[in-house]
Design a protein around this motif. Structure first.
Motif, PDB file in Angstrom:
ATOM      1  N   PRO A   1     -43.533   2.530  25.365  1.00 32.14           N
ATOM      2  CA  PRO A   1     -44.304   3.768  25.465  1.00 32.14           C
ATOM      3  C   PRO A   1     -44.096   4.758  24.321  1.00 32.14           C
ATOM      4  CG  PRO A   1     -42.456   3.846  26.959  1.00 32.14           C
ATOM      5  CD  PRO A   1     -42.452   2.485  26.343  1.00 32.14           C
ATOM      6  N   VAL A   2     -42.929   4.800  23.716  1.00 34.44           N
ATOM      7  CA  VAL A   2     -42.643   5.865  22.765  1.00 34.44           C
ATOM      8  C   VAL A   2     -43.417   5.676  21.469  1.00 34.44           C
ATOM      9  CG1 VAL A   2     -40.827   7.004  21.439  1.00 34.44           C
ATOM     10  CG2 VAL A   2     -40.398   6.282  23.777  1.00 34.44           C
ATOM     11  N   GLY A   3     -43.343   4.511  20.863  1.00 34.84           N
ATOM     12  CA  GLY A   3     -44.034   4.274  19.598  1.00 34.84           C
ATOM     13  C   GLY A   3     -45.543   4.363  19.746  1.00 34.84           C
ATOM     14  N   PHE A   4     -46.071   3.803  20.803  1.00 32.40           N
ATOM     15  CA  PHE A   4     -47.510   3.830  21.058  1.00 32.40           C
ATOM     16  C   PHE A   4     -48.008   5.269  21.192  1.00 32.40           C
ATOM     17  CE2 PHE A   4     -50.875   3.731  24.398  1.00 32.40           C
ATOM     18  CZ  PHE A   4     -51.881   3.181  23.609  1.00 32.40           C
ATOM     19  N   ALA A   5     -47.326   6.066  21.999  1.00 33.21           N
ATOM     20  CA  ALA A   5     -47.730   7.458  22.193  1.00 33.21           C
ATOM     21  C   ALA A   5     -47.549   8.277  20.918  1.00 33.21           C
ATOM     22  CB  ALA A   5     -46.923   8.077  23.335  1.00 33.21           C
ATOM     23  N   ALA A   6     -46.466   8.021  20.180  1.00 35.31           N
ATOM     24  CA  ALA A   6     -46.205   8.788  18.961  1.00 35.31           C
ATOM     25  C   ALA A   6     -47.276   8.527  17.910  1.00 35.31           C
ATOM     26  CB  ALA A   6     -44.823   8.451  18.415  1.00 35.31           C
ATOM     27  N   ILE A   7     -47.689   7.290  17.748  1.00 31.37           N
ATOM     28  CA  ILE A   7     -48.709   6.985  16.742  1.00 31.37           C
ATOM     29  C   ILE A   7     -50.054   7.571  17.160  1.00 31.37           C
ATOM     30  CG2 ILE A   7     -49.946   5.131  15.550  1.00 31.37           C
ATOM     31  CD1 ILE A   7     -47.398   3.456  15.787  1.00 31.37           C
TER      32      ILE A   7
END
Length: 138
Positions: free
Chosen positions: A36-42
């Motif tokens: 979830p973190v990388g997907f949301a951050a991008i």
């Protein structure tokens, strides 16, 4: 400003495509599910690029063309005062020291980061108030 708006629009499209592909690829390779973190951050990076592009686009419509928007503008078209800089200022040194202390504190110990935050408050306050006192006061 039109050029800047175009650049951030291109960045928005790029980050939205990369974020979508990243989300799909991480969900396919990770059997536990989506990372979830990388997907949301991008995706949020694409949203931030969209906000900057929108502000620059609105300013481009409101103000006249800048020299960087004219392909045939001479270099001297953007000549003039580019900013106001304080001579012999020591405040950037305090701010750099504070930044170094905060980053060192993340690696070595949080108490150093706390001291760096105190130095940062001192340095930023001094830099902001530099023209309000002493020989440069207006």
């Amino acid at each position: 400003m039109r050029t800047t708006a175009r650049i951030f629009t291109i960045l928005m499209v790029f980050f939205l495509i990369v974020g979508t592909v990243y989300g799909l690829m991480s969900s396919l390779w990770d059997p536990a599910g989506l990372e979830p973190v990388g997907f949301a951050a991008i995706l949020m990076l694409g949203g931030l690029s969209a906000m900057i592009a929108a502000v620059m686009g609105m300013n481009a419509r409101r103000h006249r063309d800048r020299p960087e928007d004219d392909m045939h503008a001479p270099v001297s078209a953007d000549a003039g005062i580019q900013g106001s800089f304080a001579p012999y200022s020591w405040w950037p040194l305090w701010c750099a020291l504070a930044g170094a202390m905060v980053f060192l504190g993340v690696a070595a110990g949080w108490w150093i980061a706390g001291l760096g935050a105190v130095v940062a408050i001192y340095g930023v306050t001094g830099w902001v108030m530099e023209f309000s006192r002493g020989p440069y006061a207006h």
